[in-house]
Scaffold this motif. Structure first.
Motif, PDB file in Angstrom:
ATOM      1  N   TYR A 105      12.687   6.699   2.491  1.00  0.00           N
ATOM      2  CA  TYR A 105      13.866   5.890   2.852  1.00  0.00           C
ATOM      3  C   TYR A 105      13.492   5.068   4.092  1.00  0.00           C
ATOM      4  O   TYR A 105      13.286   5.624   5.172  1.00  0.00           O
ATOM      5  CB  TYR A 105      15.070   6.795   3.136  1.00  0.00           C
ATOM      6  N   LEU A 106      13.372   3.753   3.890  1.00  0.00           N
ATOM      7  CA  LEU A 106      12.946   2.848   4.962  1.00  0.00           C
ATOM      8  C   LEU A 106      14.121   2.552   5.896  1.00  0.00           C
ATOM      9  O   LEU A 106      15.288   2.684   5.516  1.00  0.00           O
ATOM     10  CB  LEU A 106      12.406   1.558   4.347  1.00  0.00           C
ATOM     11  N   PRO A 107      13.826   2.093   7.137  1.00  0.00           N
ATOM     12  CA  PRO A 107      14.898   1.844   8.114  1.00  0.00           C
ATOM     13  C   PRO A 107      15.893   0.791   7.641  1.00  0.00           C
ATOM     14  O   PRO A 107      17.086   0.880   7.923  1.00  0.00           O
ATOM     15  CB  PRO A 107      14.143   1.394   9.357  1.00  0.00           C
ATOM     16  N   GLY A 108      15.471  -0.190   6.902  1.00  0.00           N
ATOM     17  CA  GLY A 108      16.380  -1.245   6.488  1.00  0.00           C
ATOM     18  C   GLY A 108      17.265  -0.865   5.326  1.00  0.00           C
ATOM     19  O   GLY A 108      18.057  -1.671   4.858  1.00  0.00           O
ATOM     20  N   GLY A 109      17.129   0.310   4.779  1.00  0.00           N
ATOM     21  CA  GLY A 109      17.945   0.744   3.661  1.00  0.00           C
ATOM     22  C   GLY A 109      17.204   0.753   2.346  1.00  0.00           C
ATOM     23  O   GLY A 109      17.743   1.212   1.331  1.00  0.00           O
ATOM     24  N   GLY A 110      15.993   0.247   2.276  1.00  0.00           N
ATOM     25  CA  GLY A 110      15.218   0.274   1.049  1.00  0.00           C
ATOM     26  C   GLY A 110      14.588   1.637   0.812  1.00  0.00           C
ATOM     27  O   GLY A 110      14.473   2.482   1.705  1.00  0.00           O
ATOM     28  N   THR A 111      14.147   1.852  -0.437  1.00  0.00           N
ATOM     29  CA  THR A 111      13.502   3.124  -0.803  1.00  0.00           C
ATOM     30  C   THR A 111      12.214   2.847  -1.539  1.00  0.00           C
ATOM     31  O   THR A 111      12.067   1.820  -2.219  1.00  0.00           O
ATOM     32  CB  THR A 111      14.425   3.968  -1.689  1.00  0.00           C
ATOM     33  N   VAL A 112      11.292   3.762  -1.417  1.00  0.00           N
ATOM     34  CA  VAL A 112      10.005   3.709  -2.132  1.00  0.00           C
ATOM     35  C   VAL A 112       9.828   5.059  -2.808  1.00  0.00           C
ATOM     36  O   VAL A 112       9.991   6.111  -2.174  1.00  0.00           O
ATOM     37  CB  VAL A 112       8.842   3.422  -1.172  1.00  0.00           C
ATOM     38  N   ALA A 114      10.631   7.900  -5.896  1.00  0.00           N
ATOM     39  CA  ALA A 114      11.667   8.333  -6.829  1.00  0.00           C
ATOM     40  C   ALA A 114      13.009   7.809  -6.402  1.00  0.00           C
ATOM     41  O   ALA A 114      13.360   7.829  -5.219  1.00  0.00           O
ATOM     42  CB  ALA A 114      11.690   9.864  -6.895  1.00  0.00           C
ATOM     43  N   ALA A 115      13.771   7.317  -7.384  1.00  0.00           N
ATOM     44  CA  ALA A 115      15.077   6.733  -7.106  1.00  0.00           C
ATOM     45  C   ALA A 115      16.100   7.844  -6.956  1.00  0.00           C
ATOM     46  O   ALA A 115      16.685   8.312  -7.937  1.00  0.00           O
ATOM     47  CB  ALA A 115      15.461   5.777  -8.213  1.00  0.00           C
ATOM     48  N   VAL A 116      16.295   8.301  -5.748  1.00  0.00           N
ATOM     49  CA  VAL A 116      17.258   9.361  -5.440  1.00  0.00           C
ATOM     50  C   VAL A 116      18.142   8.859  -4.319  1.00  0.00           C
ATOM     51  O   VAL A 116      17.639   8.367  -3.291  1.00  0.00           O
ATOM     52  CB  VAL A 116      16.552  10.662  -5.023  1.00  0.00           C
ATOM     53  N   ALA A 117      19.459   8.958  -4.507  1.00  0.00           N
ATOM     54  CA  ALA A 117      20.386   8.517  -3.468  1.00  0.00           C
ATOM     55  C   ALA A 117      20.203   9.356  -2.213  1.00  0.00           C
ATOM     56  O   ALA A 117      19.839  10.536  -2.273  1.00  0.00           O
ATOM     57  CB  ALA A 117      21.817   8.632  -3.977  1.00  0.00           C
ATOM     58  N   ALA A 118      20.434   8.734  -1.083  1.00  0.00           N
ATOM     59  CA  ALA A 118      20.273   9.423   0.189  1.00  0.00           C
ATOM     60  C   ALA A 118      21.250  10.583   0.282  1.00  0.00           C
ATOM     61  O   ALA A 118      22.444  10.428   0.073  1.00  0.00           O
ATOM     62  CB  ALA A 118      20.480   8.455   1.345  1.00  0.00           C
ATOM     63  N   THR A 119      20.735  11.745   0.581  1.00  0.00           N
ATOM     64  CA  THR A 119      21.544  12.957   0.696  1.00  0.00           C
ATOM     65  C   THR A 119      21.993  13.121   2.140  1.00  0.00           C
ATOM     66  O   THR A 119      21.465  12.473   3.063  1.00  0.00           O
ATOM     67  CB  THR A 119      20.725  14.180   0.262  1.00  0.00           C
ATOM     68  N   SER A 137       0.839  -1.216   0.000  1.00  0.00           N
ATOM     69  CA  SER A 137       0.000   0.000   0.000  1.00  0.00           C
ATOM     70  C   SER A 137       0.861   1.248   0.000  1.00  0.00           C
ATOM     71  O   SER A 137       0.553   2.248  -0.674  1.00  0.00           O
ATOM     72  CB  SER A 137      -0.917  -0.007   1.229  1.00  0.00           C
ATOM     73  N   LEU A 138       1.975   1.188   0.734  1.00  0.00           N
ATOM     74  CA  LEU A 138       2.860   2.357   0.781  1.00  0.00           C
ATOM     75  C   LEU A 138       3.451   2.631  -0.595  1.00  0.00           C
ATOM     76  O   LEU A 138       3.518   3.783  -1.033  1.00  0.00           O
ATOM     77  CB  LEU A 138       3.971   2.107   1.800  1.00  0.00           C
ATOM     78  N   ARG A 139       3.882   1.571  -1.296  1.00  0.00           N
ATOM     79  CA  ARG A 139       4.480   1.768  -2.601  1.00  0.00           C
ATOM     80  C   ARG A 139       3.472   2.352  -3.586  1.00  0.00           C
ATOM     81  O   ARG A 139       3.779   3.275  -4.349  1.00  0.00           O
ATOM     82  CB  ARG A 139       5.030   0.441  -3.132  1.00  0.00           C
ATOM     83  N   LEU A 140       2.252   1.817  -3.587  1.00  0.00           N
ATOM     84  CA  LEU A 140       1.219   2.327  -4.502  1.00  0.00           C
ATOM     85  C   LEU A 140       0.877   3.781  -4.204  1.00  0.00           C
ATOM     86  O   LEU A 140       0.690   4.616  -5.112  1.00  0.00           O
ATOM     87  CB  LEU A 140      -0.018   1.450  -4.411  1.00  0.00           C
ATOM     88  N   THR A 141       0.795   4.108  -2.925  1.00  0.00           N
ATOM     89  CA  THR A 141       0.436   5.483  -2.550  1.00  0.00           C
ATOM     90  C   THR A 141       1.523   6.478  -2.951  1.00  0.00           C
ATOM     91  O   THR A 141       1.245   7.568  -3.467  1.00  0.00           O
ATOM     92  CB  THR A 141       0.182   5.566  -1.028  1.00  0.00           C
ATOM     93  N   ALA A 147      12.362   6.044   9.622  1.00  0.00           N
ATOM     94  CA  ALA A 147      12.194   6.234   8.182  1.00  0.00           C
ATOM     95  C   ALA A 147      12.215   7.747   7.886  1.00  0.00           C
ATOM     96  O   ALA A 147      11.875   8.567   8.741  1.00  0.00           O
ATOM     97  CB  ALA A 147      10.902   5.608   7.698  1.00  0.00           C
ATOM     98  N   VAL A 148      12.602   8.088   6.652  1.00  0.00           N
ATOM     99  CA  VAL A 148      12.684   9.507   6.256  1.00  0.00           C
ATOM    100  C   VAL A 148      11.944   9.690   4.938  1.00  0.00           C
ATOM    101  O   VAL A 148      12.175   8.940   3.979  1.00  0.00           O
ATOM    102  CB  VAL A 148      14.141   9.961   6.100  1.00  0.00           C
ATOM    103  N   VAL A 149      11.058  10.674   4.929  1.00  0.00           N
ATOM    104  CA  VAL A 149      10.335  11.029   3.701  1.00  0.00           C
ATOM    105  C   VAL A 149      10.981  12.301   3.149  1.00  0.00           C
ATOM    106  O   VAL A 149      11.056  13.331   3.849  1.00  0.00           O
ATOM    107  CB  VAL A 149       8.847  11.260   3.974  1.00  0.00           C
ATOM    108  N   ARG A 150      11.471  12.211   1.909  1.00  0.00           N
ATOM    109  CA  ARG A 150      12.161  13.354   1.290  1.00  0.00           C
ATOM    110  C   ARG A 150      11.364  13.889   0.111  1.00  0.00           C
ATOM    111  O   ARG A 150      10.880  13.121  -0.725  1.00  0.00           O
ATOM    112  CB  ARG A 150      13.542  12.940   0.809  1.00  0.00           C
TER     113      ARG A 150
END
Length: 416
Positions: free
Chosen positions: A77-84, A86-91, A58-62, A125-128
């Motif tokens: 940016y999820l706690p385990g290192g995954g991302t949902v 736009a593919a943007v490297a962690a700043t 659900s998070l990915r679809l949203t 988790a971090v939302v950018r």
């Protein structure tokens, strides 16, 4: 003055508009930035709440739907290192937010917004979200153009109002100047309107009208005084007539009576001229000068004086009355007879010019003192008024008198 008032108002309005519009333009730009950042922050916070409650699918679809519908790319940016998203490297801001919490970072090309979602089982988790510079400035240019148009309109309106006010001030002043010129030209009946313009201009108009009335009264009194003085001379002239009639030699008696009659006519002309309201004077200089030379030629013949004449046949209109011009000629020729020895010749020249005529009287004597021509100053023991009469006659036409040795030139103009 009208232009200066307009420039003054324009400068004042530019300063006022700059003091008002520049801060308003900066405020509009700040408001646009705050609006764009607030929208991105709300979106990031809403996704942050979803990260804490929704499953991964659900998070990915949203997030994907938010990136499709929204103007700003969002990455989770999820706690385990995954991302949902736009593919943007962690700043660096993302890594710092995982440790210290939510904040925004200003970049040269936009504003980065990071929202920390704490309390998750695996960590934070971090939302950018990133707002580009174009979105931060969206609508600002249009707003500034509207402000510039409003400012220009207000400036033009202010200039129009200032111009009308300047006209209301300048027109009465120009009227005062025209009335002053008319008074200086001898139109003593002219008056300035005392109800136009600001109070100060009305006060000047009233004072000018009082001055004109006072000048008119003084001139009337002077004319009456001159007429009275001339009239008082009739009594001794009558006695002179009786003495002339009593001469034993009929020839001498007739000659003296002719002189007395000429004096009587001169006094009558003085009285009539003094009591007459002066209009714009004009006469034929050729006729007047020719008449006065004929008068003085008789005496010149008796004294053995050679008379040389060069007279334009005319007509030569000049802006002087016949009486004033005759008095000027008599003053110049009288000086020749009074201050030179018998037998001294003289010449009279009257030539037309483009602007009037030049009258030149020159004798064969020693010449005139440098101070001659000043009223009351004489180098020959006289009253010193003869040359002054000639000078004032020339100046009354707008011309002048020049003296060079024994040569006196009167420049007589047609129109003052």
């Amino acid at each position: 003055m009208r232009r200066r008032l307009a420039l003054l108002v324009a400068a004042a309005m530019v300063l006022v508009l700059a003091a008002f519009l520049v801060p308003l333009a900066l405020l509009l730009r700040a408001a646009a930035e705050d609006r764009a950042v607030a929208a991105a922050l709300v979106q990031a916070q809403s996704l942050g709440a979803l990260v804490a409650t929704a499953d991964a699918q659900s998070l990915r679809l949203t997030v994907e739907q938010a990136n499709v519908d929204g103007a700003h790319p969002v990455t989770v940016y999820l706690p385990g290192g995954g991302t949902v998203g736009a593919a943007v490297a962690a700043t660096p801001a993302v890594r710092l937010a995982a440790q210290q919490g939510s904040f925004t970072v200003a970049h040269a090309d936009g504003r980065e917004i990071v929202v920390a979602v704490q309390g998750l089982p695996g960590g934070t988790a971090v939302v950018r979200s990133f707002v580009p510079e174009a979105d931060l400035r969206r609508g600002v240019t249009r707003s500034w153009l509207v402000l510039a148009a409003v400012g220009a309109g207000l400036l033009l309106l202010g200039l129009a109002v200032a111009d009308r006010l300047a006209v209301a001030v300048v027109r009465p002043i120009r009227t005062l100047a025209a009335v002053s010129e008319a008074l200086s030209a001898g139109e003593l009946d002219r008056r300035a309107p005392a109800r136009d313009g600001p109070p100060e201009v009305r006060a000047v108009a009233a004072a000018l009208n009082r001055l004109a009335a006072r000048i008119r009264d003084l001139l009337r009194q002077e004319r009456e005084a001159a007429a009275d003085l001339s009239h008082r001379m009739r009594t001794p002239m009558t006695a002179l007539r009786l003495d002339a009639e009593g001469l034993a030699d009929p020839g001498d008696a007739a000659r003296m009576l002719r002189h007395v009659d000429a004096l009587d006519r001169a006094l009558t002309a003085v009285i009539e001229d003094a009591r007459r309201e002066r209009a714009a004077p004009s006469c034929d200089a050729a006729a007047v000068v020719a008449g006065r030379i004929a008068f003085w030629a008789v005496l010149a013949e008796d004294q053995g004086r050679a008379v040389r004449c060069e007279l334009d046949p005319g007509p030569l209109p000049v802006a002087a009355s016949a009486a004033d011009l005759a008095a000027a000629v008599d003053a110049l020729l009288g000086n020749v007879f009074a201050h030179t020895d018998e037998g001294t010749g003289f010449s009279v020249s009257l030539l037309g010019t483009a602007r009037g005529a030049d009258l030149v009287v020159e004798d064969d004597g020693p010449g005139i003192a440098p101070s001659a021509g000043e009223r009351g100053v004489s180098g020959g023991g006289s009253t010193g008024l003869g040359l002054d009469i000639a000078r004032r006659t020339a100046e009354s036409t707008g011309g002048r008198m020049t003296v060079a040795g024994s040569r006196v030139t009167l420049e007589l103009l047609t129109d003052r």
